[in-house]
Motif scaffolding. Structure first.
Motif, PDB file in Angstrom:
ATOM      1  N   LYS A  48       0.796  -1.232   0.000  1.00 58.12           N
ATOM      2  CA  LYS A  48       0.000   0.000   0.000  1.00 58.12           C
ATOM      3  C   LYS A  48       0.828   1.282   0.000  1.00 58.12           C
ATOM      4  CE  LYS A  48      -3.904  -2.152   2.316  1.00 58.12           C
ATOM      5  NZ  LYS A  48      -4.742  -2.196   3.510  1.00 58.12           N
ATOM      6  N   HIS A  49       2.046   1.216   0.562  1.00 61.12           N
ATOM      7  CA  HIS A  49       2.832   2.441   0.754  1.00 61.12           C
ATOM      8  C   HIS A  49       4.251   2.345   0.219  1.00 61.12           C
ATOM      9  CE1 HIS A  49      -0.314   4.294   3.149  1.00 61.12           C
ATOM     10  NE2 HIS A  49      -0.474   3.124   3.728  1.00 61.12           N
ATOM     11  N   GLY A  50       4.523   1.362  -0.613  1.00 66.39           N
ATOM     12  CA  GLY A  50       5.849   1.217  -1.201  1.00 66.39           C
ATOM     13  C   GLY A  50       6.845   0.605  -0.233  1.00 66.39           C
ATOM     14  N   GLN A  51       7.923   0.115  -0.797  1.00 63.24           N
ATOM     15  CA  GLN A  51       8.943  -0.542   0.013  1.00 63.24           C
ATOM     16  C   GLN A  51       9.869   0.501   0.608  1.00 63.24           C
ATOM     17  OE1 GLN A  51      10.675  -3.370  -2.675  1.00 63.24           O
ATOM     18  NE2 GLN A  51       9.002  -4.789  -2.418  1.00 63.24           N
ATOM     19  N   THR A  52      10.563   0.294   1.608  1.00 59.56           N
ATOM     20  CA  THR A  52      10.807  -0.932   2.331  1.00 59.56           C
ATOM     21  C   THR A  52      10.428  -0.729   3.791  1.00 59.56           C
ATOM     22  OG1 THR A  52      12.644  -1.558   0.883  1.00 59.56           O
ATOM     23  CG2 THR A  52      12.609  -2.557   3.049  1.00 59.56           C
ATOM     24  N   TRP A  53       9.387  -1.439   4.228  1.00 55.45           N
ATOM     25  CA  TRP A  53       8.931  -1.397   5.612  1.00 55.45           C
ATOM     26  C   TRP A  53       9.584  -2.518   6.405  1.00 55.45           C
ATOM     27  CZ3 TRP A  53       5.863   2.250   7.886  1.00 55.45           C
ATOM     28  CH2 TRP A  53       5.258   3.174   7.026  1.00 55.45           C
ATOM     29  N   HIS A  54       9.817  -2.259   7.681  1.00 57.42           N
ATOM     30  CA  HIS A  54      10.367  -3.251   8.607  1.00 57.42           C
ATOM     31  C   HIS A  54       9.401  -3.353   9.776  1.00 57.42           C
ATOM     32  CE1 HIS A  54      14.218  -3.075   6.476  1.00 57.42           C
ATOM     33  NE2 HIS A  54      13.945  -1.788   6.364  1.00 57.42           N
ATOM     34  N   VAL A  55       9.143  -4.581  10.204  1.00 60.12           N
ATOM     35  CA  VAL A  55       8.177  -4.805  11.282  1.00 60.12           C
ATOM     36  C   VAL A  55       8.768  -5.793  12.274  1.00 60.12           C
ATOM     37  CG1 VAL A  55       5.845  -5.560  11.865  1.00 60.12           C
ATOM     38  CG2 VAL A  55       6.271  -4.427   9.665  1.00 60.12           C
ATOM     39  N   ILE A  56       8.797  -5.397  13.530  1.00 67.23           N
ATOM     40  CA  ILE A  56       9.262  -6.264  14.610  1.00 67.23           C
ATOM     41  C   ILE A  56       8.110  -6.400  15.592  1.00 67.23           C
ATOM     42  CG2 ILE A  56      10.949  -6.549  16.458  1.00 67.23           C
ATOM     43  CD1 ILE A  56      12.742  -4.590  14.723  1.00 67.23           C
ATOM     44  N   VAL A  57       7.769  -7.645  15.920  1.00 62.43           N
ATOM     45  CA  VAL A  57       6.662  -7.926  16.832  1.00 62.43           C
ATOM     46  C   VAL A  57       7.161  -8.894  17.891  1.00 62.43           C
ATOM     47  CG1 VAL A  57       4.343  -8.907  17.057  1.00 62.43           C
ATOM     48  CG2 VAL A  57       4.957  -7.633  14.988  1.00 62.43           C
ATOM     49  N   GLY A  58       6.905  -8.585  19.150  1.00 65.10           N
ATOM     50  CA  GLY A  58       7.318  -9.509  20.197  1.00 65.10           C
ATOM     51  C   GLY A  58       7.025  -8.975  21.583  1.00 65.10           C
ATOM     52  N   LYS A  59       7.373  -9.788  22.557  1.00 65.92           N
ATOM     53  CA  LYS A  59       7.131  -9.432  23.952  1.00 65.92           C
ATOM     54  C   LYS A  59       8.368  -8.873  24.638  1.00 65.92           C
ATOM     55  CE  LYS A  59       3.447 -12.760  24.415  1.00 65.92           C
ATOM     56  NZ  LYS A  59       3.011 -14.026  24.949  1.00 65.92           N
ATOM     57  N   ASN A  60       9.537  -9.075  24.034  1.00 63.24           N
ATOM     58  CA  ASN A  60      10.762  -8.617  24.679  1.00 63.24           C
ATOM     59  C   ASN A  60      11.853  -8.449  23.628  1.00 63.24           C
ATOM     60  OD1 ASN A  60      12.718  -7.983  26.516  1.00 63.24           O
ATOM     61  ND2 ASN A  60      12.857 -10.018  27.413  1.00 63.24           N
ATOM     62  N   PHE A  61      12.156  -7.224  23.267  1.00 63.33           N
ATOM     63  CA  PHE A  61      13.231  -6.972  22.314  1.00 63.33           C
ATOM     64  C   PHE A  61      13.771  -5.562  22.507  1.00 63.33           C
ATOM     65  CE2 PHE A  61       9.315  -5.858  20.026  1.00 63.33           C
ATOM     66  CZ  PHE A  61       9.604  -4.590  19.547  1.00 63.33           C
ATOM     67  N   GLY A  62      14.989  -5.374  22.101  1.00 64.88           N
ATOM     68  CA  GLY A  62      15.599  -4.053  22.074  1.00 64.88           C
ATOM     69  C   GLY A  62      15.804  -3.656  20.627  1.00 64.88           C
ATOM     70  N   SER A  63      15.964  -2.373  20.395  1.00 66.28           N
ATOM     71  CA  SER A  63      16.181  -1.934  19.019  1.00 66.28           C
ATOM     72  C   SER A  63      16.904  -0.598  18.989  1.00 66.28           C
ATOM     73  CB  SER A  63      14.853  -1.811  18.276  1.00 66.28           C
ATOM     74  OG  SER A  63      14.104  -0.746  18.819  1.00 66.28           O
ATOM     75  N   TYR A  64      17.533  -0.362  17.865  1.00 63.59           N
ATOM     76  CA  TYR A  64      18.148   0.926  17.564  1.00 63.59           C
ATOM     77  C   TYR A  64      18.117   1.022  16.051  1.00 63.59           C
ATOM     78  CZ  TYR A  64      21.387   4.836  17.648  1.00 63.59           C
ATOM     79  OH  TYR A  64      21.959   6.070  17.507  1.00 63.59           O
ATOM     80  N   VAL A  65      17.235   1.848  15.514  1.00 65.29           N
ATOM     81  CA  VAL A  65      17.001   1.849  14.073  1.00 65.29           C
ATOM     82  C   VAL A  65      17.098   3.255  13.489  1.00 65.29           C
ATOM     83  CG1 VAL A  65      15.499  -0.173  14.237  1.00 65.29           C
ATOM     84  CG2 VAL A  65      14.488   2.108  14.283  1.00 65.29           C
TER      85      VAL A  65
END
Length: 88
Positions: A48-65
């Motif tokens: 629907k909105h063009g690439q590139t989407w990233h999706v992280i799903v969970g109960k416990n994670f860290g991130s730096y994006v």
């Protein structure tokens, strides 16, 4: 019945936020595995909105994006955290 999405951080428009919430609720209702939930959301957003989407799903994670301006959202639906962002 799904729980409402609880927004934690975002720099997207209200319209896109609501769309991502809706897609995410559909994914949670359709799939059991977090990986499948994330894949469904990514495919919908890429389509629907063009690439590139990233999706992280969970109960416990860290991130730096790094993400495109105006294309980042972090929220919860029940116990699941959702990190959704787009890169160039």
């Amino acid at each position: 019945m799904s729980k409402p999405a609880i927004l934690k951080a975002s720099d997207i428009t209200d319209e896109l936020r609501d769309e991502i919430f809706g897609i995410s609720v559909q994914a949670v209702e359709q799939f059991q595995l977090e990986r499948e939930v994330a894949a469904y959301i990514k495919k919908e957003l890429d389509s629907k909105h063009g690439q590139t989407w990233h999706v992280i799903v969970g109960k416990n994670f860290g991130s730096y994006v790094t993400h495109e301006k105006g294309h980042f959202i972090y929220f919860y639906i029940g116990p699941l955290a959702f990190l959704v962002f787009k890169t160039a």
